[in-house]
Design a protein around this motif. Sequence first.
Motif, PDB file in Angstrom:
ATOM      1  N   GLN A 144      55.235  -2.498  12.134  1.00  0.00           N
ATOM      2  CA  GLN A 144      54.762  -2.657  13.513  1.00  0.00           C
ATOM      3  C   GLN A 144      55.905  -2.611  14.523  1.00  0.00           C
ATOM      4  OE1 GLN A 144      51.968  -5.979  13.599  1.00  0.00           O
ATOM      5  NE2 GLN A 144      50.717  -4.976  12.048  1.00  0.00           N
ATOM      6  N   VAL A 145      56.754  -1.634  14.347  1.00  0.00           N
ATOM      7  CA  VAL A 145      57.806  -1.358  15.329  1.00  0.00           C
ATOM      8  C   VAL A 145      57.147  -0.710  16.544  1.00  0.00           C
ATOM      9  CG1 VAL A 145      59.765   0.180  15.796  1.00  0.00           C
ATOM     10  CG2 VAL A 145      59.674  -1.139  13.676  1.00  0.00           C
ATOM     11  N   LYS A 146      57.460  -1.220  17.714  1.00  0.00           N
ATOM     12  CA  LYS A 146      56.795  -0.737  18.930  1.00  0.00           C
ATOM     13  C   LYS A 146      57.701   0.165  19.773  1.00  0.00           C
ATOM     14  CE  LYS A 146      53.140  -3.243  18.126  1.00  0.00           C
ATOM     15  NZ  LYS A 146      52.191  -2.582  17.223  1.00  0.00           N
ATOM     16  N   VAL A 147      58.996   0.142  19.530  1.00  0.00           N
ATOM     17  CA  VAL A 147      59.907   0.913  20.390  1.00  0.00           C
ATOM     18  C   VAL A 147      59.871   2.391  19.997  1.00  0.00           C
ATOM     19  CG1 VAL A 147      61.407  -1.077  20.718  1.00  0.00           C
ATOM     20  CG2 VAL A 147      61.897   0.517  18.872  1.00  0.00           C
ATOM     21  N   PRO A 148      60.227   3.288  20.955  1.00  0.00           N
ATOM     22  CA  PRO A 148      60.225   4.716  20.613  1.00  0.00           C
ATOM     23  C   PRO A 148      61.305   5.041  19.584  1.00  0.00           C
ATOM     24  CG  PRO A 148      61.115   4.358  22.831  1.00  0.00           C
ATOM     25  CD  PRO A 148      60.588   3.050  22.367  1.00  0.00           C
ATOM     26  N   ILE A 149      61.007   6.051  18.777  1.00  0.00           N
ATOM     27  CA  ILE A 149      61.949   6.470  17.735  1.00  0.00           C
ATOM     28  C   ILE A 149      62.387   7.907  18.021  1.00  0.00           C
ATOM     29  CG2 ILE A 149      62.303   6.835  15.266  1.00  0.00           C
ATOM     30  CD1 ILE A 149      60.222   4.698  14.742  1.00  0.00           C
ATOM     31  N   PHE A 150      63.686   8.109  18.021  1.00  0.00           N
ATOM     32  CA  PHE A 150      64.264   9.429  18.250  1.00  0.00           C
ATOM     33  C   PHE A 150      64.948   9.891  16.965  1.00  0.00           C
ATOM     34  CE2 PHE A 150      63.986   9.729  22.919  1.00  0.00           C
ATOM     35  CZ  PHE A 150      63.662   8.415  23.233  1.00  0.00           C
ATOM     36  N   GLY A 206      67.297  13.243  14.797  1.00  0.00           N
ATOM     37  CA  GLY A 206      68.249  14.339  14.903  1.00  0.00           C
ATOM     38  C   GLY A 206      67.533  15.679  14.790  1.00  0.00           C
ATOM     39  N   ASP A 207      68.279  16.750  14.960  1.00  0.00           N
ATOM     40  CA  ASP A 207      67.682  18.098  14.978  1.00  0.00           C
ATOM     41  C   ASP A 207      67.010  18.445  13.652  1.00  0.00           C
ATOM     42  OD1 ASP A 207      70.271  20.273  13.875  1.00  0.00           O
ATOM     43  OD2 ASP A 207      70.423  18.101  13.995  1.00  0.00           O
ATOM     44  N   VAL A 208      67.474  17.841  12.576  1.00  0.00           N
ATOM     45  CA  VAL A 208      66.919  18.180  11.260  1.00  0.00           C
ATOM     46  C   VAL A 208      65.487  17.678  11.105  1.00  0.00           C
ATOM     47  CG1 VAL A 208      67.407  18.065   8.791  1.00  0.00           C
ATOM     48  CG2 VAL A 208      69.260  18.057  10.388  1.00  0.00           C
ATOM     49  N   TRP A 209      65.038  16.803  11.981  1.00  0.00           N
ATOM     50  CA  TRP A 209      63.643  16.375  11.948  1.00  0.00           C
ATOM     51  C   TRP A 209      62.682  17.499  12.350  1.00  0.00           C
ATOM     52  CZ3 TRP A 209      62.551  10.712  13.853  1.00  0.00           C
ATOM     53  CH2 TRP A 209      63.219   9.810  12.995  1.00  0.00           C
ATOM     54  N   SER A 210      63.205  18.608  12.778  1.00  0.00           N
ATOM     55  CA  SER A 210      62.339  19.742  13.094  1.00  0.00           C
ATOM     56  C   SER A 210      61.822  20.413  11.822  1.00  0.00           C
ATOM     57  CB  SER A 210      63.097  20.765  13.956  1.00  0.00           C
ATOM     58  OG  SER A 210      64.261  21.193  13.280  1.00  0.00           O
ATOM     59  N   SER A 211      62.312  19.978  10.661  1.00  0.00           N
ATOM     60  CA  SER A 211      61.829  20.585   9.406  1.00  0.00           C
ATOM     61  C   SER A 211      60.422  20.085   9.085  1.00  0.00           C
ATOM     62  CB  SER A 211      62.774  20.248   8.254  1.00  0.00           C
ATOM     63  OG  SER A 211      62.593  18.900   7.858  1.00  0.00           O
ATOM     64  N   PRO A 212      59.613  20.916   8.394  1.00  0.00           N
ATOM     65  CA  PRO A 212      58.244  20.511   8.035  1.00  0.00           C
ATOM     66  C   PRO A 212      58.221  19.266   7.147  1.00  0.00           C
ATOM     67  CG  PRO A 212      58.553  22.864   7.652  1.00  0.00           C
ATOM     68  CD  PRO A 212      59.899  22.305   7.994  1.00  0.00           C
ATOM     69  N   GLU A 213      59.337  19.028   6.431  1.00  0.00           N
ATOM     70  CA  GLU A 213      59.404  17.894   5.508  1.00  0.00           C
ATOM     71  C   GLU A 213      59.204  16.562   6.245  1.00  0.00           C
ATOM     72  OE1 GLU A 213      63.183  17.544   3.574  1.00  0.00           O
ATOM     73  OE2 GLU A 213      62.293  17.037   1.656  1.00  0.00           O
ATOM     74  N   PHE A 214      59.692  16.479   7.478  1.00  0.00           N
ATOM     75  CA  PHE A 214      59.597  15.235   8.240  1.00  0.00           C
ATOM     76  C   PHE A 214      58.135  14.887   8.507  1.00  0.00           C
ATOM     77  CE2 PHE A 214      60.416  11.838  10.993  1.00  0.00           C
ATOM     78  CZ  PHE A 214      59.749  12.017  12.191  1.00  0.00           C
ATOM     79  N   VAL A 215      57.365  15.866   8.937  1.00  0.00           N
ATOM     80  CA  VAL A 215      55.953  15.618   9.234  1.00  0.00           C
ATOM     81  C   VAL A 215      55.174  15.402   7.939  1.00  0.00           C
ATOM     82  CG1 VAL A 215      53.877  16.650  10.209  1.00  0.00           C
ATOM     83  CG2 VAL A 215      56.035  16.893  11.398  1.00  0.00           C
ATOM     84  N   LYS A 229      51.055  10.542   9.850  1.00  0.00           N
ATOM     85  CA  LYS A 229      50.615  10.076  11.167  1.00  0.00           C
ATOM     86  C   LYS A 229      51.737   9.325  11.876  1.00  0.00           C
ATOM     87  CE  LYS A 229      47.042   9.423  14.024  1.00  0.00           C
ATOM     88  NZ  LYS A 229      46.628   8.034  14.234  1.00  0.00           N
ATOM     89  N   ALA A 230      52.595   8.672  11.118  1.00  0.00           N
ATOM     90  CA  ALA A 230      53.685   7.894  11.721  1.00  0.00           C
ATOM     91  C   ALA A 230      54.668   8.787  12.465  1.00  0.00           C
ATOM     92  CB  ALA A 230      54.421   7.087  10.646  1.00  0.00           C
ATOM     93  N   ALA A 231      54.697  10.087  12.150  1.00  0.00           N
ATOM     94  CA  ALA A 231      55.609  11.005  12.835  1.00  0.00           C
ATOM     95  C   ALA A 231      55.116  11.364  14.232  1.00  0.00           C
ATOM     96  CB  ALA A 231      55.769  12.289  12.017  1.00  0.00           C
ATOM     97  N   GLU A 232      53.816  11.115  14.510  1.00  0.00           N
ATOM     98  CA  GLU A 232      53.269  11.447  15.827  1.00  0.00           C
ATOM     99  C   GLU A 232      53.989  10.656  16.907  1.00  0.00           C
ATOM    100  OE1 GLU A 232      51.246  14.390  15.088  1.00  0.00           O
ATOM    101  OE2 GLU A 232      50.513  13.558  16.972  1.00  0.00           O
ATOM    102  N   GLY A 233      54.378  11.356  17.951  1.00  0.00           N
ATOM    103  CA  GLY A 233      55.045  10.673  19.057  1.00  0.00           C
ATOM    104  C   GLY A 233      56.529  10.499  18.877  1.00  0.00           C
ATOM    105  N   CYS A 234      57.059  10.860  17.706  1.00  0.00           N
ATOM    106  CA  CYS A 234      58.511  10.771  17.517  1.00  0.00           C
ATOM    107  C   CYS A 234      59.177  11.882  18.319  1.00  0.00           C
ATOM    108  CB  CYS A 234      58.871  10.919  16.037  1.00  0.00           C
ATOM    109  SG  CYS A 234      58.469   9.450  15.087  1.00  0.00           S
ATOM    110  N   ARG A 235      60.324  11.565  18.846  1.00  0.00           N
ATOM    111  CA  ARG A 235      61.048  12.521  19.700  1.00  0.00           C
ATOM    112  C   ARG A 235      62.330  12.953  19.025  1.00  0.00           C
ATOM    113  NH1 ARG A 235      59.500   9.249  25.226  1.00  0.00           N
ATOM    114  NH2 ARG A 235      58.234   7.895  23.932  1.00  0.00           N
ATOM    115  N   LEU A 236      62.724  14.187  19.314  1.00  0.00           N
ATOM    116  CA  LEU A 236      63.975  14.680  18.750  1.00  0.00           C
ATOM    117  C   LEU A 236      64.580  15.745  19.651  1.00  0.00           C
ATOM    118  CD1 LEU A 236      63.305  17.502  16.315  1.00  0.00           C
ATOM    119  CD2 LEU A 236      61.446  15.923  16.687  1.00  0.00           C
TER     120      LEU A 236
END
Lengths: 286, 404
Positions: B277-283, B285-294, B299-306
Amino acid sequence: MQLVFNTLIAASAIVLAALSFRLVYVTARFFHFAHALTISIGGYAAWSFFNYCAANPYWAFLSAVILTGAAGTLSFMVFLRPLMTKGASPLVLLLASLAIHLIFQHTIALIFGEDARSVWSLEQMPVYSFAGGHLTVVQCWLIAFAVGVSVLMGCSASFSIFGKQQAAVAEHSELSTIFGIDVLSVQMKVFLIASAVGGGLGALVGMDLSISPGMGFDWLLPGVVALLVGGIYRIRYVVLASVMLASVRTAVIWYLGSMWQDIFIYSVLFLYLFLRPEILVGDEMQ
Amino acid sequence: MKTKSILVSVSLIIGSLLFPGSSPTERNEVLAENINPKQNFDCKMFLADADSSKEKVQSKKENTPVPIGVCLPLTGPVASYGERARKGMELAIADLQNQGKTPIRLIFEDDQGKTPVAVSVTQHLIDRDKAPVVVGSAASSQTMAMASIGNRREVVIFSPIASSPELSTKGGDYFFRVAPSDTAQASVMANWLKELGIKKIAVLYFANTWGQSLFEAIGKDLGSFGGMIVASDGIQEGQTDFRTQIEKFKGSQAEAFYVITHGKEGGNFVKQAEQLQVKVPIFGGDVWSSPEFVEVGGKAAEGCRLVAPAKLAGAKYEHFASEYAARYKEQPEVYAAYSYDTIMVLSQAVQSGAATGKAIRNYLLDMPSYQGVSGDIRFDKHGDKIGGGFDRYIIKEGKLQVVK
C-alpha cells in the motif's frame, strides 16, 4: 509488523528449499544441484496451467506439485539411478546433477524465453492487513505450506515406517536390502516428495513474485546454507536456522543495505563451519 | 577407469555449456556478399597467369566484406535487448544487400549478459575474425569491459544500447555509441520531479556501472534545485524480494520512489509496493520500457512513470518501422532503430575506404552528419552521439504514453 511478516515469508521459502534438498541429500548422499530445477519446473508448470488451462490458483498449485513430483522421480530413474547402480562416487553424481541442471535450465529458456513472467496478477489476489502489516493470500499459503511440510517431515522421520526405512537406506543401503527394505521404492518416494515440495515452492514463489529460467538456483542456495548451519539430521534445527537466516537478512537490509545481505549470510555459514557444531546445534552428527 | 571416463565426459559437457566457444550454433555469420562469378573465373586464371595473380588477389581482397564483430546478450537476463538489437542489425544488412552494397559482414556472438563472457567473446572476435569493429554490448558493465580491450587493441567498440555516463569519460578513444547518455536521462528526470514539486526521493538502484552512475547523476541534478535523496539502496541483478527495502523507504518520508533496475526487478518492486500500500508515485529508469516490466508488474505497473529515449518519428523511421514489422511481425522499438543505424554508419565508414580500427575511428569522429532512422547522427570527441534525448512516459493500459 511488516518486518515480521517479511521474515516469515523469507523463512518459509528457505525452509521449503532446505527440507526438500535435505531429503534427497540424506538418502542419496550427494549434493543434488539439479534439485533447483524442481523449483523452476514448479513455477513454469503453475504458469502454464494458469495461462493455457485457465486453472484457478489452487488447481494450478496442486497440478504444479504433482507434475514436478513426477518429473523429479522420472529424472531420478532415467539419469541418476543408472549412475548409482554402477557405483558412481558422490563427486560423479554431483557433476552429473550439475550438468542435468544446466541442460534443463537452458531448455526451459529455449521453450519459454529468457524474460521473467508473472503467474498470478495482483488485482486478482486478496491482500490481508493485520496490525499494520500486509500479507497476500499466496504469502499465507507459503507460510502454511512451510509449516505443514516441516511438521509432516518431522513426524514422518520420527514415527512413520517410511521415515525409518528412509533412515535405514540413508545409513546403509546394502544392509537395508538384506533386512527386506525395497531400497529403490524408498529412493523413488524420496525423490517424489522432495521434488513435489520443490515444485510447490516454485509455484508459490511464481505466484507471489515472478518466474524466470534461472530462478531455481537463486531460491535453493539459501536453503542449502540453512541446511548446513542447522545440521543435516535434525529437521527442527533446519527450521530454526532458516528463521535465523531470514532474520539476519531482514535486519541487514534494514540497517546496512541490500549489498551486505549475502556477506552476512555466508559469514554465518563460515562461522558454523569454523566453530565446532556442538556450540550451535548440539551433538546430532552421529 | 570407467569412473574416470565418466568424469571426463561430464566435465567436457559442463565445460562446453559454461564456456563459450566457436560452436556453430552460437556463431551466426550474416554474410552481406553475393557470389561473384568473376571470383571463380579468377581462381582458375590464377593458376594459368602468374603475372596478373597479384592484381587478382588484390581484387579479391577488395571484394571481401570487412568482418564486423557483434557481441550481444542473446541469452540471459537482458536477452530481450540483445534480440531486438540483432533484428535491427539483420534488417540493415538485408537493406544493404537490396541496394547492392556489400561492404561488411556481421559475426554474431552471445555474451549471455555476463562481463567475463563479453571479454572473452570480444577477444575472439578480434583475434580469430580480425574484426576492426566490435558492436556491443547492451549493458554498460559489459560495454565498459569491452571498451578497455578495444582501446588497447585499437579496435572500435560501438554500442547501440549502453547508456551509462561513465562510458563518455572512461570509454576511451575507441568507444562510440548511438544511444543517448544517461546524463541526459537524469537531467530530464530531475526536471520532471521539480515540475511535480517532488523534492525528497528514495532510490533503489542496481549496484553496477549503469545503475550507480545514474544514481549519482540524479543525486547531483536533484541537489541543483534543492531536492535530495532521503533513502537509497543498491541491489544486485536478479533480486526479487524488495519488501524490506520498500518498508524502509516508506519510513523515510520520501515523496516518490525512483527505481533504477531492469524490467523484471522493477515489475516485482511495483507489485510488492502495491501489496504494501505504497501511495507515492513510482518512477523508473529507461529499461522499464521493456515489455518485461508490464508483464511482471501487471496492474501494479499502471501509472508508473519513466524516462526513456525519445519517441522516434519521421519518414525514414516510418519506412524502417514498416519494413521491420513486415519482416518480424512486431513493431520495432528504439533499440532496434539504434542498432539499424549503427550498421548503416559502419557500412558508410567502410565504403569510404576505412578498413582498420584506427581508420574507422577517424572516420566516425570527422564524418558528415548521417540521417539515420533514429535521427541525425554525428559524434563528439567522447564518442557520444550529438543530440538525441529522452522523453517522459507513463504506463497506461499496459502501454507507454508520452507525457508532455
